[in-house]
Design an enzyme around this catalytic site. Structure first.
Site, mmCIF file in Angstrom:
data_model
loop_
_atom_site.group_PDB
_atom_site.id
_atom_site.type_symbol
_atom_site.label_atom_id
_atom_site.label_comp_id
_atom_site.label_asym_id
_atom_site.label_seq_id
_atom_site.Cartn_x
_atom_site.Cartn_y
_atom_site.Cartn_z
ATOM 1 N N MET A 20 -2.949 -9.850 -21.432
ATOM 2 C CA MET A 20 -3.216 -10.987 -20.560
ATOM 3 C C MET A 20 -3.488 -12.278 -21.310
ATOM 4 S SD MET A 20 -5.572 -9.427 -17.501
ATOM 5 C CE MET A 20 -6.815 -8.748 -18.601
ATOM 6 N N ASP A 116 -12.798 -5.671 -15.553
ATOM 7 C CA ASP A 116 -12.286 -5.105 -16.813
ATOM 8 C C ASP A 116 -13.453 -4.764 -17.736
ATOM 9 O OD1 ASP A 116 -10.365 -4.151 -18.538
ATOM 10 O OD2 ASP A 116 -9.870 -6.109 -19.390
#
Length: 248
Positions: A20, A116
């Site tokens: 990401m 996360d």
């Protein structure tokens, strides 16, 4: 590497990279900081100020529209790195999980889900204080693909369903297992798709099978944190942390 100026920051080195984003050690005229540049998704605009959350100083976009966050640089490494170096005792793991639990419950009270939670996001500052990093990183891509780490993701997140703070409790339980045993849950499942199926269908692993010196009660704590149904888990992260501290 050559120094490159980006949006007023001078890049010193790469601290880490993932699917990401890339995190750089960057310099301004008066301090070092961590500069996260996103490759996919867009960061949340939520501002969270807490002793166990890495503070965000500023945010913006590059000239081509790539979003970035400028955050505190924490030079003490992270919990996963300390584990790999052989410096993670059970007591230290419990303290780190407790610090992260405080950060998560603060965020959840503000309506923010991390999405996360994993040991590499537990940065270690002065006096071994843990700071949770990566708030603001999107857990889903624009097309609905899960961006979070499969090894620590809750069943509801892997199914693409709406998540709340109990998804972070699940991931915190997975992180606890990793710090206590040296292995992520379902490490034996095989490739990523098999790990996802294990999170969806297999019972939580027993930490004492891999670290027999741990108290048997630890298996029950992890089993509840990693329950398949959100309503079967600890109601919040602090409740998980409290279960790790024996009452006198």
């Amino acid at each position: 590497m050559d120094r490159v100026s980006v949006d007023g920051f001078t890049i010193e080195s790469v601290l880490g990279t993932g699917g990401m984003s890339t995190v750089y050690l960057a310099r301004t005229t008066d301090r070092l900081l961590a500069l996260k540049v996103f490759h996919s998704g867009r960061p949340s605009t939520s501002a969270l100020i807490h002793p166990n959350i890495v503070p965000v100083y500023s945010r913006g976009e590059t000239r081509d529209g790539t979003p970035w966050l400028a955050m505190q640089y924490v030079p003490g490494g992270d919990a996963d790195g300390e584990l790999r170096a052989g410096r993670m005792s059970p007591a230290r793991a419990v303290q780190i999980i407790t610090d992260v639990a405080d950060a998560l419950d603060f965020a959840h009270a503000k309506g923010v889900v991390h999405g996360d939670v994993k040991p590499s996001n537990f940065l270690l500052a002065d006096n071994d204080r843990a700071l949770l990093a990566d708030f603001g990183a999107p857990p889903f891509a624009d097309n609905g693909t899960v961006l979070t780490s499969a090894a620590y993701a809750s069943p509801e997140m892997l199914r693409g369903r709406e998540v709340d703070g109990r998804a972070d409790v699940y991931s915190l339980g997975c992180s606890l297992f990793r710090l206590l045993t040296g292995k992520p849950p379902f490490f034996d499942a095989g490739p990523k798709d098999a790990v996802i199926q294990a999170h969806l269908h297999r019972q939580p692993p027993r930490a004492t099978d891999f670290a027999p010196w741990l108290p048997a009660a630890m298996d029950g704590v992890i089993a509840r944190a990693m329950a398949k149904g959100p309503g079967e888990r600890y109601p919040n992260a602090r409740a998980l942390a409290a279960a790790l501290t024996p009452r006198p």
